[in-house]
Design an enzyme around this catalytic site. Structure first.
Site, short mmCIF file in Angstrom:
data_model
loop_
_atom_site.label_atom_id
_atom_site.label_comp_id
_atom_site.label_asym_id
_atom_site.label_seq_id
_atom_site.Cartn_x
_atom_site.Cartn_y
_atom_site.Cartn_z
N ALA A 40 2.51 -14.25 -7.07
CA ALA A 40 2.69 -13.00 -7.82
C ALA A 40 1.98 -13.07 -9.18
O ALA A 40 1.39 -12.09 -9.64
CB ALA A 40 4.17 -12.73 -8.02
N SER A 88 -16.67 -9.49 3.88
CA SER A 88 -15.25 -9.60 4.15
C SER A 88 -14.81 -8.31 4.85
O SER A 88 -15.65 -7.49 5.20
CB SER A 88 -14.54 -9.80 2.83
OG SER A 88 -13.21 -10.10 3.06
N LEU A 89 -13.52 -8.13 5.03
CA LEU A 89 -13.02 -6.90 5.64
C LEU A 89 -11.99 -6.28 4.71
O LEU A 89 -11.25 -6.99 4.04
CB LEU A 89 -12.34 -7.21 6.98
CG LEU A 89 -13.23 -7.66 8.13
CD1 LEU A 89 -12.38 -8.16 9.29
CD2 LEU A 89 -14.12 -6.51 8.60
N GLU A 127 -10.38 -5.83 18.31
CA GLU A 127 -10.46 -7.28 18.50
C GLU A 127 -9.26 -7.94 17.84
O GLU A 127 -8.62 -7.35 16.97
CB GLU A 127 -11.73 -7.84 17.83
CG GLU A 127 -13.00 -7.33 18.44
CD GLU A 127 -14.22 -7.70 17.60
OE1 GLU A 127 -14.21 -8.74 16.92
OE2 GLU A 127 -15.19 -6.93 17.62
N LYS A 129 -7.72 -10.58 15.22
CA LYS A 129 -8.19 -11.20 13.96
C LYS A 129 -7.76 -12.66 14.01
O LYS A 129 -6.59 -12.99 13.83
CB LYS A 129 -7.59 -10.48 12.76
CG LYS A 129 -8.18 -10.97 11.45
CD LYS A 129 -7.80 -10.04 10.31
CE LYS A 129 -8.54 -10.40 9.03
NZ LYS A 129 -8.39 -11.77 8.59
N ARG A 150 -19.02 -19.17 5.21
CA ARG A 150 -19.26 -17.91 4.51
C ARG A 150 -19.50 -18.13 3.02
O ARG A 150 -20.29 -17.43 2.40
CB ARG A 150 -18.05 -16.98 4.72
CG ARG A 150 -18.33 -15.61 4.17
CD ARG A 150 -17.18 -14.67 4.47
NE ARG A 150 -16.02 -14.99 3.67
CZ ARG A 150 -14.85 -14.37 3.77
NH1 ARG A 150 -14.68 -13.44 4.67
NH2 ARG A 150 -13.84 -14.68 2.99
N GLU A 184 -15.35 -17.22 14.38
CA GLU A 184 -14.28 -17.94 13.71
C GLU A 184 -14.06 -19.29 14.37
O GLU A 184 -13.90 -19.37 15.59
CB GLU A 184 -13.00 -17.09 13.81
CG GLU A 184 -11.99 -17.34 12.74
CD GLU A 184 -12.27 -16.57 11.44
OE1 GLU A 184 -13.36 -15.97 11.31
OE2 GLU A 184 -11.40 -16.60 10.57
N CYS A 437 8.56 -32.95 -17.02
CA CYS A 437 8.82 -34.33 -17.38
C CYS A 437 7.76 -34.64 -18.42
O CYS A 437 6.55 -34.54 -18.13
CB CYS A 437 8.66 -35.26 -16.18
SG CYS A 437 8.65 -36.99 -16.67
S1 IVH Z 1 -15.73 -9.21 11.62
C1 IVH Z 1 -18.80 -7.61 8.78
N1 IVH Z 1 -14.03 -9.86 13.47
O1 IVH Z 1 -11.51 -12.16 8.98
C2 IVH Z 1 -17.58 -7.99 9.57
N2 IVH Z 1 -13.82 -10.94 11.36
O2 IVH Z 1 -10.56 -11.05 6.48
C3 IVH Z 1 -17.27 -9.41 9.47
N3 IVH Z 1 -12.05 -12.61 11.25
O3 IVH Z 1 -14.35 -13.00 7.12
C4 IVH Z 1 -16.04 -9.87 10.06
N4 IVH Z 1 -11.35 -12.39 13.33
O4 IVH Z 1 -13.46 -14.71 8.86
C5 IVH Z 1 -14.42 -10.07 12.19
N5 IVH Z 1 -12.62 -10.38 15.22
C6 IVH Z 1 -13.00 -10.58 13.98
C7 IVH Z 1 -12.37 -11.51 13.14
C8 IVH Z 1 -12.81 -11.65 11.83
C9 IVH Z 1 -11.19 -13.04 12.18
C10 IVH Z 1 -12.08 -13.10 9.86
C11 IVH Z 1 -13.46 -13.38 9.31
C12 IVH Z 1 -13.58 -12.46 8.13
C13 IVH Z 1 -12.14 -12.30 7.74
C14 IVH Z 1 -11.89 -11.11 6.86
#
Ligand code: IVH
Length: 691
Positions: A40, A88-89, A127, A129, A150, A184, A437
């Site tokens: 936090a 990233s996402l 998909e 994650k 990355r 991944e 401590c």
């Molecule tokens: S696509 C441009 N697909 O989640 C799109 N990412 O929080 C790039 N990840 O950096 C990512 N499963 O390490 C994609 N089916 C999936 C994924 C996935 C896990 C991870 C990946 C990304 C991170 C983002």
């Protein structure tokens, strides 16, 4: 933020620099599994930085940690510049947020206001994650030539040798001239459990969770260690492609990746409507633990590649994809006891000892309770049934007691008055949330401090791990980090398990550490708030540890990259006689106390402040900064009245250019920059220093 409105610009610039450094430092601690702040508190710092940057877009810095998408790039592996950035996402934490994204897509596609998002045929790929580590694989004419992490999205680490040991990754494919496949790397749950069984059998510490273990396994210097861990891979995205079939959809791209021989997750679905997307996410919310690997959500991508291109990306993430994070899972278990651990700064951290419970796929046995106030706030007592969850699905957290199950008369937990290691009185400074401590010779403090000093991010003393540090302390061979440089090797030779080869190796590792840069030594001292970038700034500005020790806090705070918080912490550290004692031990042990060869270059930029924006041909961003600083100049991230010149490369930040023009600050191209570095004179400004 209201609290900053009206503040003088210089104060805002200072606070921004400080926040950026603090966020970098604490993010680094987090990635090294040594968080100093509760989540936090970190979020509060990060959010303050985000808000301040949003309020002052003119002070934006492309290198700000808010622009980074992941872990920092390491010094251990060679850097790899990604041809197509590894983005990233953005995250959706509930169905409403996910629907908001689908609506934005519909709007971007100009499907009209009247459409029903639930049934609109947008076309998505759903998909899983995967909870692992992102990897980019590069093939040239069918041969695997590179594997990279990355990193910060633009530059990652070259881990080719390590990923070659992963069975599921093909070395040769029948593929096009250039193909980058992203996916991944993960550790299957069963493999993780087996690894922990053998750790326990060998009397070694258990690994925390499959994701962190996969990350650690990928970052081994020795690929045979990576090979032994049983890592696996799911491919989910294309990077750079030259040649290959004409693809129109992401679903078809995944099929093609599968045909080439990569493992592509079979649980993917190509669907038309948002209703079907929700069916997918709801299904996996229920069934996530039926899988033999961990997931932390679903990733929904727009299928059509043409639509993806038209939607484009922000600086951080594509607009055509969204991560739907599954809500953290909660479990109940028994709080067996609350123990207190002593960290390297002496901080006494209470932690919960739990009846082992599987949460979000891995077994939780312990959870930090942060400090006395947090224990009181949560109101937990040993013997309670407690709710446990994984924060961000990684760090286990005790949420609170199930009061209906509290046994009658269960006593409250009281913070111990004495250190569990050295038994001296613990101290809680006024206005501080933490208890310490303060005995500098406390064995528990020294143990963690020495381990930290010897770790890769600091002095990198190979072979000086937890058990050896414990043994050497117990045997009275070392009591602090300074003693590492005067070990009685004859006595070491008398210890069980120490043959001549082990001694030679350890001696060589310590000798190598004496030659590390001053910044590594500063990092190794574990001074609160001082991270690698602050340490480098201090080392190059002062050139010698003695000069840093003598410098008043104000002088340090004036250095680019060192704010008042860091400066005060460094000054207070060196005010202690114990610190001086350590430095004398370093000196006697031949440890390098000198900064980078700053004195060898003429200090032609002394007093000048040069901002660089955009990409230069002959210098990386860090290289340009180093060229300026090593000649005595400053290289702040933003333009202000104090800026002497702005160097502009390709794709410069528009706000910096406008600001420079508004303030009448000279703007230089790369040739002008080179001239400035040589002469210290801003081209076009006759013989006088600007600023
Ligand atoms: S696509 C441009 N697909 O989640 C799109 N990412 O929080 C790039 N990840 O950096 C990512 N499963 O390490 C994609 N089916 C999936 C994924 C996935 C896990 C991870 C990946 C990304 C991170 C983002």
């Amino acid at each position: 933020m209201a609290k900053n409105s009206g503040a003088a610009e210089s104060e805002i610039v200072e606070r921004l620099a400080e926040l950026r450094d603090l966020v970098r430092y604490h993010r680094d601690r987090y990635y090294n599994d040594e968080p100093e702040l509760p989540d936090a508190d970190f979020d509060a710092l990060f959010n303050e930085l985000l808000a301040l940057e949003a309020e002052h877009p003119d002070l934006a810095d492309p290198d700000s940690p808010t622009k980074e998408v992941g872990a920092p790039v390491s010094a251990t592996f060679a850097p790899v510049e990604h041809t197509v950035p590894m983005m990233s996402l953005d995250n959706a934490f509930d169905e409403n947020e996910l629907e908001g994204w689908a609506e934005r897509i519909a709007k971007g596609l100009e499907l009209g206001d009247e459409i029903d998002i639930a049934t609109a045929k947008i076309g998505y790929v759903c998909e899983l994650k995967i909870d692992g580590i992102a990897l980019s694989l590069r093939y040239e004419n069918g041969s695997l030539v590179q594997g990279a992490t990355r990193g910060n999205g633009r530059v990652g680490d070259d881990i080719t040798a390590n990923i070659r040991t992963i069975d599921e990754i093909p070395h040769e494919i029948d593929g096009p001239a250039v193909l980058e496949v992203r996916g991944e790397v993960y550790l299957p749950v069963a493999t993780f459990d087996k690894l922990n069984e053998s750790q326990e059998a060998a009397g070694l510490a258990r690994y925390a969770n499959p994701r962190n273990t996969a990350a650690g396994s990928l970052r081994q210097k020795d690929p045979s260690i990576t090979a032994s861990r049983g890592l696996a891979f799911w491919a989910y995205q294309l990077g750079q492609v030259e040649g290959g079939p004409e693809l129109t959809g992401h679903g078809a791209a995944l099929d093609w990746i599968g045909e080439l021989g990569f493992p592509v997750n079979p649980e993917r679905r190509v669907v038309e409507t948002f209703t079907e997307v929700l069916e997918f996410t709801r299904h996996w919310q229920e069934h996530r633990h039926d899988l033999p690997y961990e997931i932390d959500g679903a990733v929904i991508k727009v299928d059509s590649l043409a639509t993806q291109r038209s939607l484009g990306s922000t600086a951080r993430a594509p607009r055509w994809a969204m991560a739907y994070k599954l809500p953290p899972e909660e479990k109940t278990t028994t709080l067996i006891d609350i123990h207190v651990s002593i960290g390297r700064t002496g901080k006494a951290t209470p932690f919960a000892v739990l009846e082992p419970v599987v949460v979000a796929g891995s077994t939780v046995r312990m959870a930090t309770l942060h400090n006395a106030d947090q224990v009181a706030l949560k109101g937990v007592r040993p013997g309670d049934t407690v709710n446990v969850r994984k924060a961000g699905d990684v760090i286990p957290e005790v949420l609170g007691p199930v009061l209906s199950e509290r046994p009658a008369g269960l006593p409250e937990w009281v913070f111990p008055t004495n250190c569990p290691s050295c038994h001296e009185l613990l101290v809680r400074p006024e206005d501080e949330a933490h208890t310490f401590c303060v005995n500098p010779t406390c064995p528990a403090r020294q143990q963690t401090q020495i381990e930290y000093f010897a770790s890769r991010g600091a002095m990198d003393i190979d072979g000086m791990g937890e058990s050896r540090v414990a043994l050497f302390i117990e045997q009275g061979l070392i009591a602090d980090v300074g003693d590492l440089f005067s070990i009685d090797w004859e006595r070491v030779g008398e210890l069980e398990g120490f043959g001549q080869t082990s001694i030679d190796n350890l001696q060589a590792a310590i000798a190598a550490a004496t030659q590390r840069p001053l910044a590594s030594l500063l990092v190794g001292l574990g001074i609160r708030h001082l991270g690698p970038s602050g340490a480098e700034s201090l080392a190059s500005a002062f050139g010698h540890l003695d000069a840093i020790m003598e410098a008043p806090a104000e002088e340090m705070a004036a250095i680019d990259g060192v704010g008042p918080v860091i400066a005060a912490s460094v000054a207070s550290y060196f005010a202690s006689p114990k610190a001086h004692e350590l430095v004398e031990k370093f000196r006697a042990g031949g440890v390098n106390l000198e900064g980078p060869e700053r004195s060898e270059l003429p200090q032609v930029l002394e007093g000048l402040s040069i901002v660089v924006t955009g990409s230069l041909e002959g210098y990386s961003r860090d290289g340009a900064a180093e060229a300026i600083k090593s000649r005595g100049g400053k290289n702040p991230g933003s333009v202000s009245k104090k800026t002497s010149a702005v160097v502009v490369g390709s794709d410069p930040g528009a706000s910096k250019l406008t600001k420079a023009e508004d303030l009448g600050i000279p703007v230089l191209d790369e040739a002008g920059f080179v001239e400035l570095l040589e002469t210290g004179t801003v081209p076009g400004i006759a013989d006088e220093k600007t600023g």
